[in-house]
Structure formats: C-alpha cells, structure tokens
Write an enzyme that holds these catalytic residues in place. Sequence first.
Site, PDB file in Angstrom:
ATOM      1  CB  THR A  56      45.790  93.299 -63.392  1.00  0.00           C
ATOM      2  OG1 THR A  56      46.537  92.608 -63.956  1.00  0.00           O
ATOM      3  CG2 THR A  56      45.057  93.226 -62.441  1.00  0.00           C
ATOM      4  CD  GLU A  89      47.695  95.864 -60.788  1.00  0.00           C
ATOM      5  OE1 GLU A  89      47.029  96.924 -60.476  1.00  0.00           O
ATOM      6  OE2 GLU A  89      49.027  95.028 -61.056  1.00  0.00           O
ATOM      7  CE  LYS A 129      62.279 109.562 -76.409  1.00  0.00           C
ATOM      8  NZ  LYS A 129      62.771 109.027 -75.860  1.00  0.00           N
ATOM      9  CD1 TRP A 147      58.815 111.672 -72.436  1.00  0.00           C
ATOM     10  CD2 TRP A 147      58.055 110.326 -74.446  1.00  0.00           C
ATOM     11  NE1 TRP A 147      59.713 110.701 -73.619  1.00  0.00           N
ATOM     12  CE2 TRP A 147      59.224 108.841 -73.796  1.00  0.00           C
ATOM     13  CE3 TRP A 147      57.311 109.200 -74.817  1.00  0.00           C
ATOM     14  CZ2 TRP A 147      59.836 108.326 -73.771  1.00  0.00           C
ATOM     15  CZ3 TRP A 147      57.572 107.850 -75.672  1.00  0.00           C
ATOM     16  CH2 TRP A 147      58.553 107.764 -74.109  1.00  0.00           C
TER      17      TRP A 147
HETATM   18  P1  ADP Z   1      40.295 100.325 -62.939  1.00  0.00           P
HETATM   19  O1  ADP Z   1      39.926 100.112 -64.215  1.00  0.00           O
HETATM   20  O2  ADP Z   1      39.908  99.601 -62.183  1.00  0.00           O
HETATM   21  O3  ADP Z   1      40.812 101.204 -62.108  1.00  0.00           O
HETATM   22  P2  ADP Z   1      42.909  98.240 -64.165  1.00  0.00           P
HETATM   23  O4  ADP Z   1      43.754  97.569 -62.937  1.00  0.00           O
HETATM   24  O5  ADP Z   1      42.279  97.525 -64.992  1.00  0.00           O
HETATM   25  O6  ADP Z   1      41.293  98.654 -62.948  1.00  0.00           O
HETATM   26  O7  ADP Z   1      43.341  99.819 -64.789  1.00  0.00           O
HETATM   27  C1  ADP Z   1      44.632 100.499 -63.905  1.00  0.00           C
HETATM   28  C2  ADP Z   1      44.856 101.841 -65.532  1.00  0.00           C
HETATM   29  O8  ADP Z   1      43.509 102.080 -66.385  1.00  0.00           O
HETATM   30  C3  ADP Z   1      45.697 102.626 -64.610  1.00  0.00           C
HETATM   31  O9  ADP Z   1      46.407 102.530 -64.124  1.00  0.00           O
HETATM   32  C4  ADP Z   1      45.529 103.244 -65.650  1.00  0.00           C
HETATM   33  O10 ADP Z   1      46.316 103.587 -66.716  1.00  0.00           O
HETATM   34  C5  ADP Z   1      44.340 103.710 -66.398  1.00  0.00           C
HETATM   35  N1  ADP Z   1      43.093 104.829 -65.676  1.00  0.00           N
HETATM   36  C6  ADP Z   1      42.486 104.754 -64.539  1.00  0.00           C
HETATM   37  N2  ADP Z   1      41.410 105.890 -64.215  1.00  0.00           N
HETATM   38  C7  ADP Z   1      42.158 106.392 -65.296  1.00  0.00           C
HETATM   39  C8  ADP Z   1      41.431 108.090 -65.138  1.00  0.00           C
HETATM   40  N3  ADP Z   1      40.982 108.281 -65.005  1.00  0.00           N
HETATM   41  N4  ADP Z   1      42.427 108.417 -66.588  1.00  0.00           N
HETATM   42  C9  ADP Z   1      43.181 107.827 -66.857  1.00  0.00           C
HETATM   43  N5  ADP Z   1      43.493 106.958 -67.397  1.00  0.00           N
HETATM   44  C10 ADP Z   1      42.715 105.843 -65.938  1.00  0.00           C
END
Ligand code: ADP
Length: 542
Positions: free
Chosen positions: A186, A331, A439, A444
Amino acid sequence: MHGLMQDQPLLISQLIDFAERHNGSTEIVSRRVEGDLHRYTWAECAQRARRVARALDAHGLDPGDRVATLAWNGYRHLELYYGVSGAGRVLHTLNPRLHADEVTWIVNHADDRVLCFDPTFLPLVQAIHVRCPTVERWVALCDGSHVPADSGIPGLVSYEDWMAAPGLDYAWPRFDEHTASSLCYTSGTTGHPKGVLYSHRSTVLHAYGAVQPDMMGLSSRDSVLPVVPMFHVNAWGLPYAGAMVGCKLVFPGPALDGRSLHGLIESEQVTFAAGVPTVWQMLLDHVQSVGGKFATLRRTVIGGAACPPAMLRAFEQQHDVRVLHGWGMTEMSPLGTICSLKKQHDALPVDERLHILEKQGRAVHGVEIKVVGEDGQDLPWDGRSAGELLVRGPWIARDYFRSTADGPLVDGWFPTGDVAHIDEDGYLQITDRSKDLIKSGGEWISSIEIEHIAMAHPAVGMAACIGIRHPKWDERPVVAVVLRPGAQLTPRELLDFYRDKQLARWQMPDDVVFVDAIPLGATGKMLKTRLREQLKDHRWTT
Ligand code: ADP
C-alpha cells in the site's frame, strides 16, 4: 476425532483446476499491449499457468520466493496469478504508476527474484534494473518477436520463450493453506510503502465472500470486466472469484479511456464491471457525448474512493445499471462492504432507495465491523454516531510484511483510519478518512459530502475538498474544481449551489478554486496531500 469433515486445505490452484474442469470452454478475452484482442479459454489458461509453474521450478525458485509483475490486466498476468501462487511462490504485483525510486525500494524490500513486465513498462524497468540486484531474471510479457532489441537489460527473455519448455505434465503441489500466496504494497501517504502478504486461505475465503448474491453476485453466466488493475489489491479479487464461478473474463489491457472501455463492454457483452470512480467518470462522459447505451451491462462495483451520488444516479437512471458501491482496503484483500438493497427497501420511493445505495453498504460475512469513539468505546448503530472504523476477519492483515514496528491491531481489530457511522440495518457510511477530515472551530466537517454536492453540478467534472488553514477557524473547507470542457462557472455560483443541500452554514465550503487537474495517485485516487501542498498559499477571497 471421529465424525468430522475432511481436512482439505484451501488452495489457489484448486480455483484454476475447478475452472478448467467445469467451465473449461468459457472465454477469457484480453486487449493486449500488441494492440489486438486475444481470446482463449479457462482450460488454456490453466494449461499455461502450469507452464509458468514449471518455469519457476526450472529457475530454481524456493517456496515462498517472490515473483514480481509490472503489468496491465490481461491473460498473461492471470496465468502468473495462478502459476506463481499455485506453485507455492509469492506473486508480487507492483504498481507501475509509482515513481521509479519507489518501485526500486519496494522490489528490494520484497527481494523479488523474477520480474515480469509488459513491454509498455520497459522505460521503468530500464530506470530501475541496475538498482534491483535481487532480480535474477527479467521477463517481457510478449512473444520473442516483440522483445525490445537493445533494451540494455541483461538476460531479458520473452514470457513465451521462458515458459515454452516441452511437455505439459505438472501437478500442483499441496501445502498448508496458511502459506503466503501474494503480496501487494500500500502506498502510504507517510513513510515507506507497507507490504500486505495474503495467504491461500485468505484469498479463497475472500473469493467465497465476494461472489455471494448480496455482494458481487457473480455466476458462470456473467461476462466480467475488471477495470480495477490487477496490480491494485488483486483487482479486488476478481481473478479468483472469476475462476470460482467460471465466468467469462474481459481484460482491458492498457486502454482505459471511455471509448475503448465502452467498445469492449459492448463487443464482449459485459454484464458486470468493476473500477474506481475516476475511470467510470471517463466512461460516462464518453457514453454521454456520443449518446451511447449499455446493451448488456447491468451491475458495476464502484469503490476504492467514495462514489459520487451523481455518478450512481446517472448509471441507475440513464442506463439501468445498478451501482454496487463497495468499500475496502489493501489490508482487507480488499472487500469489506458492498451496498445492496434489502427486501424491505422495495417499498421505498426511488429517491430514498438511491440514498441507501449511496452508502458503502453492508459487511460481507467474514468481515466484522464496528465504530468506536475517541475513548475507544463502541458507538451505537444509529446511522449518526460517527467514529473510527475497525475491522476483524480471516482476510484482514494482522501485520505488515517484514515490518519491525509494532503491529497495527488494537485488541485484535484492525484500525482502518476511516471515519464512519453504521445504521440500524448495518449499512456503513464512510464520512471521511481521519486525515482528510476538516476541523473548523472545533467541529469536524466531512470533505466527501462537500465533493459529492459539487459533482452534482452540471459544470463540474471533478471536485476535491480540503481544509485550508484559517486565521479564525483553524481550518475551513475549500473545493478545488476541474470544470467540464467548455463549461462556465464562477466561484459564487458554485457556492450558491450549496444552499438548500442539507448542509449547515458552517459546513459549507468557503471558497472555490478552479484547477486544470486534481492530482491523482497511483491507483487513480485523488491525492489530497499534493493538493494541500499546491494550495498552501491560498488567499481567502470570501
Ligand atoms: P482500495 O483502493 O482497494 O480500497 P486502498 O488500500 O488503496 O484500497 O485504499 C483504502 C482506502 O480507500 C480506505 O481506507 C478508504 O479511505 C478509501 N475507500 C475505499 N473505498 C471507499 C469508498 N467506497 N468510499 C470512501 N472511501 C473509500
């Protein structure tokens, strides 16, 4: 003990065996770097995956050794998925959109011994190969006639030659299902990238979870287009889920523009597609500009970043395509939640149904979710109480590959860094990443909500909201906007658009900045760190 079930390990090789035996004649279609469309079947894929395994044996790779890929979505990449993991080695998918220095760091951290790359990425390989001493073999994913001459890469061989040893005999080895199968880093926004090491067990269980009807709902009748890259969290598990159900797979190769994707969807009668919002926006824009339609596409998973409601509505109402909004993380293999309606929602007015579909959805069985407050205590599932989201399950990382730091788990739960609330029916809604929250005056503000409203304005092509230092309020929200080609809009007009949108006055953005492009990260997500850097000298005009 008597009377128990058989102790059969869950292995990735069983997925390809099953596809070969039960759906052997089903097609896999790939747009190649060579430019043409390649077609073959699951049976041929299985045969060639065994050739890959034999090539690894011939090379003398030990169990657990890493084989890296720098490749688009295509049949050769799929063969490596099965050949490498099936043979007990670890498939390490590298993200070719990362900077050469970062790719070098990751290859060295992972100790990759073989690296297979699409010829498109030759310049990247030329930039890194002298700095990657652990790589003994560079393999170009093409036939002998397409291997670049004078590449400067010692011992460069074509994939077809590398795996061409005569004979087809090969029996997949059997081993413990907890054996490592694949590795994906990642790209952390701070510090070095972190490796997530999947196992055979976690990968097969994840595929069982993904295909369920309330999740991706895949079957052998589907024609599935994974646009999400195979170098990004295993294309959300579709290469494995696809073999499990034996569906047709359609791979777009390097052509990810709207016209190419639409052409492929129509010609291959794609029923199901998956990708991040930025790619789907290009597809929708193209289809809209040519007045196109989707003859067979009925479902698309959109995730990796929040799906703008305007996009969901366009798919649903103009094209009769159901958007399955999904949330996950590298993860988490990555599937955590997908949004689908329950029976009780059928009676709701359209708008309310769409409103539910905008959420990130319900947890797949296998992933437990909870939100906790600042004191670490569980928050109620009331659709309002937002806190940090934690997850637990058999396909969620316990630790990072070769990490010497303390593991991330808190009492056995993985902290996602996302802020969310969950409603009475178990629908999860992500309100922000904790580091993207704004913030203002001690309260928030969710950047996602502000972006969604901007994206609903017809002149807006893309929008990103960040907090900018403010002398009085600490931070205030500013939206950076890319206009659609030819569109006109003033900051005032967009700010007025925020009225009567269910935002309190203090939650509305204070300013709008027009930019040529929003910086995107290596997986197509908005890079807010870069945007913050660009806008750090912002002068307040309102
Ligand atoms: P992926 O892009 O496959 O989901 P990453 O590890 O690159 O995996 O990114 C994960 C992060 O992406 C999550 O912790 C979240 O912040 C964001 N994320 C993934 N899917 C969504 C979603 N549908 N809506 C909002 N945020 C998302």
